[in-house]
Enzyme design. Structure first.
Site, PDB file in Angstrom:
ATOM      1  CD  GLU A  68      -2.032  -2.249   1.455  1.00 42.51           C
ATOM      2  OE1 GLU A  68      -1.027  -2.581   1.718  1.00 42.51           O
ATOM      3  OE2 GLU A  68      -2.977  -2.984   1.200  1.00 42.51           O
ATOM      4  CG  HIS A 137     -10.008  -6.970   8.683  1.00 49.20           C
ATOM      5  ND1 HIS A 137      -9.058  -7.910   9.568  1.00 49.20           N
ATOM      6  CD2 HIS A 137      -9.178  -7.227   7.506  1.00 49.20           C
ATOM      7  CE1 HIS A 137      -7.870  -8.171   8.707  1.00 49.20           C
ATOM      8  NE2 HIS A 137      -8.117  -7.755   7.829  1.00 49.20           N
TER       9      HIS A 137
END
Lengths: 335, 373
Positions: A68, A137
């Site tokens: 990322e 998450h």
């Protein structure tokens, strides 16, 4: 798939609306390209980009390694060089490893270089909770990004807004974070595909008209608030107006203030932690802008101030469920 | 120090003839012009040091005195269409790329006529017209961005390369790994020029790096990694020229480790003596000064002393003019504080209304915009 209901108006899911926006912008502007993990042959982790790789090929729909910081940084560099990259972060939870590129680099370029170079970058990413995905998450960080001058942050709540705000983000000359929501991907709504449909960044929407209470929310919390508004009407005779912020930065306080001037009461709702969050900001502004209009302190509902637990009972208890919103709304109304 | 070259397996390495041809410098370095640039940079930075101590330059001020050959040699290998990104030790790069000393000094002074309009300062110089896409203040942050600049060039079919300078301290950041990996898997024309001056602030390369021979770490990405004597401007130029040429022609990324030394501390605020000896600094200053080495070569080649005197005189005049210009340039008006946050000035108006206590108005602005459109 999308089904036609009226001339030019199609019913489609939030996911399909996002995909349509990307397809239309890829066709319109050759400098637009997509990048992200598994957005190609895998068709996207949440299938938002499904079919685009087949139609536009690997140059326009670029698969990246799990990296990322690297690919968001590359998107910044490409944007500084005149391209319009749309980077997908698989979920908002993974953006933390790219935070330096988003906050220290993308957001600062135009200012610290004296206005000579901009970053027309879009980062789109799902967030939210509710599927027992646990602490790492199940998060909503959009308030963090809305804190940063140089960024813009939008959070669509409907398919039409998903298409319209993503289009506006891609056409914007500055970095825009488009926060999607896992719970909304399957949500259906009408989209007028006969028009361009761009939704200007920085314009809130009255999602439901009312006279007794203003519920202010964004993204999936708008859905919850609309349900609560029905309950308030049906069970308590309270007419609630729901204002969907759509954009968190810039924030359209004019629409919020106009609503509160009418209802004299406000409850702010978000999926994220409320402390220092979006509701903190909005409630503070309502208190300033609408001081004379308010008949009660501004209320706030967010997620419980804990990392998200796994057990369903605990997850349910942590989320800003409709029962909590309803009870907070009744309190603001003194009912 | 001998120039050592080490090549790893690569597409070109499997074609020895092509490599040999690619390594022929496109054009030899004009050593006198290089000395001119190095002298300007040296005198400019010495002046910046004086101005900093007089508090006319604020913030951090990272000088690269002693590293001029590395800077000038690498930048001289760039072609006009190439792009350059650097870390925050960047004054020399802007000057070597052709940015006027006035604009750079005005930026250090925080003035309106600075090359970043007084918003960037020493660490954030920029000159997009000359392909200089910035000095960046976060260690290794510029590396992924450099890959993206190269990606954009490739997507547009341009025959260009990106030179990305970084310090030896940046090679232990995750961004180093991610940027080099992406450059390799996407075959991007980026040359990562590691200016190894021995110290990341006060920490030696040996202390910080499991593999202190940084060029060898290129092997992990199957890209060429070379080490060059950074005090020899011709050697730096030849190595950078070859790698940049291969980057342009074969989309071959590479690591160039440039062995150099900063004669000053990490920044002007650091005396540079806590972690190294005076003898060590003196050794480099007396025997490895890149300006002295280049001067010796030019004299040996028959260049007249008078011509070299003129180089120093003209550089000093340029520096004096830069200070006078910077001094005369106004501070940016406080009315412009919120300019440049966003590109569209109409957006700026929207955001002006976001100040605490400013309650409303975005919708009104947008309605006006839509009417105007």
């Amino acid at each position: 798939m999308a089904s036609e209901t009226a001339a030019g108006v199609e019913t489609m899911t939030y996911r399909e609306a996002l995909r349509l926006a990307m397809r239309e912008e890829l066709e319109r502007d050759p400098s637009v390209f997509l990048m992200g993990e598994e957005i190609g042959v895998f068709q996207g982790s949440y299938k938002v980009t499904a079919g685009l790789f087949d139609d536009f090929g690997p140059e326009r729909v670029m698969e990246t390694p799990i990296s990322e910081e690297g690919f968001v940084g590359a998107a910044v560099g490409a944007a500084m060089s005149g391209m319009r990259p749309v980077a997908e972060i698989m979920t908002l939870n993974f953006i933390l490893v790219a935070m330096d590129q988003v906050v220290n680099h993308a957001a600062k370029v135009r200012y610290m270089f004296g206005g000579q170079v901009g970053v027309p970058l879009v980062i789109r990413t799902p967030n939210g909770a509710g599927n027992q995905l646990t602490a790492q998450h199940s998060q909503s960080f959009e308030g963090w990004f809305a804190n940063v001058p140089g960024l813009k942050v939008v959070a669509p709540a409907t398919p039409a807004d998903a298409r319209g705000l993503l289009k506006a983000a891609i056409r914007d000359d500055d970095p825009v974070l488009v926060v999607e929501n896992l719970q909304l991907y399957k949500a259906k709504g009408e989209v007028d595909t006969s028009v361009d449909g761009e939704v200007p960044i920085g314009l809130a929407r009255v999602a439901r008209a009312g006279t007794d209470l203003t519920l202010v929310a964004h993204s999936f919390a708008v859905t919850r608030c609309l349900h609560v508004a029905e309950q308030l009407q049906d069970e308590h005779g309270i007419s609630a107006e729901v204002v969907d912020l759509r954009s968190l930065r810039p924030l359209d306080m004019e629409t919020v203030a106009a609503s509160v001037a009418k209802t004299n009461r406000a409850l702010c709702v978000e999926e994220g932690w409320a402390s220092y969050g979006v509701t903190a900001e909005v409630a503070s502004r309502i208190s300033t802008a609408c001081f004379d209009d308010l008949d009660a302190p501004v209320g706030r509902v967010g997620m419980a101030e804990v990392p998200m637990p796994y057990a369903k009972s605990l997850e349910d208890a942590a989320l800003p469920h409709e029962a909590k919103i309803l009870s907070a709304a009744l309190e603001v109304c003194g009912a | 120090m001998a120039t050592t070259r080490r090549r790893t397996q690569s597409r070109s390495a499997r074609r020895p003839d092509a490599v040999a041809a690619a390594h022929a410098p496109q054009r030899p370095l004009d050593l006198l012009a290089a000395l001119r640039d190095m002298t300007l940079i040296r005198l400019f930075e010495q002046e910046a040091e004086r101005q900093y101590k007089r508090a006319r330059i604020g913030g951090y001020c990272h000088l690269a005195i002693g590293q001029e050959a590395a800077t000038v040699g690498a930048v001289a290998a760039l072609q006009p269409q190439d792009k350059l990104l650097t870390s925050y030790r960047s004054h020399g790069f802007a000057l070597a790329r052709g940015t006027s000393p006035q604009a750079v000094m005005a930026e250090l002074f925080g003035r309106e006529d600075g090359c970043a309009a007084g918003r960037g300062g020493s660490m954030h110089l920029l000159d997009p017209d000359r392909g200089y896409l910035g000095g960046w203040g976060i260690v290794a942050g510029q590396l992924p961005i450099a890959t993206g600049v190269a990606l954009a060039g490739v997507k547009r079919g341009e025959k260009m390369a990106v030179l990305c300078e970084l310090g030896d301290g940046a090679v232990n950041m995750g961004a180093w790994h991610e940027a080099l990996n992406l450059a390799a898997v996407w075959r991007l024309p980026v040359v990562f020029a590691v200016f190894n001056n021995g110290y990341g602030m006060g920490t030696t390369v040996d202390q910080a790096s499991a593999e202190p021979e940084i060029h060898k770490r290129a092997a992990a990405f199957r890209m060429p990694g070379e080490r060059v004597d950074g005090q020899d401007v011709e050697a730096v130029h030849a190595a950078a020229d070859a790698l940049l040429q291969r980057a342009r022609e074969d989309r071959q990324p590479a690591v160039l480790e440039v062995m150099t030394y900063r004669l000053r501390g990490h920044s002007v605020a650091d005396a540079g003596t806590a972690y190294r000896t005076k003898d060590e600094v003196e050794e480099w200053a007396s025997k490895r000064d890149p300006l002295a080495l280049a001067t010796q070569k030019l004299l040996a080649a028959g260049v007249a002393e008078g011509e070299l005197d003129a180089v120093a005189r003209e550089a000093q005049e340029a520096v004096d003019a830069a200070v006078a210009f910077a001094d005369a340039s106004p501070q940016p008006s406080v009315d412009t504080l919120a300019e440049f946050v966003y590109g569209d000035p109409r957006t700026a108006e929207q955001f002006a209304r976001m100040a605490p206590g400013a309650p409303a108005g975005e919708a009104q602005v947008i309605a006006q915009l839509q009417q105007a459109a």
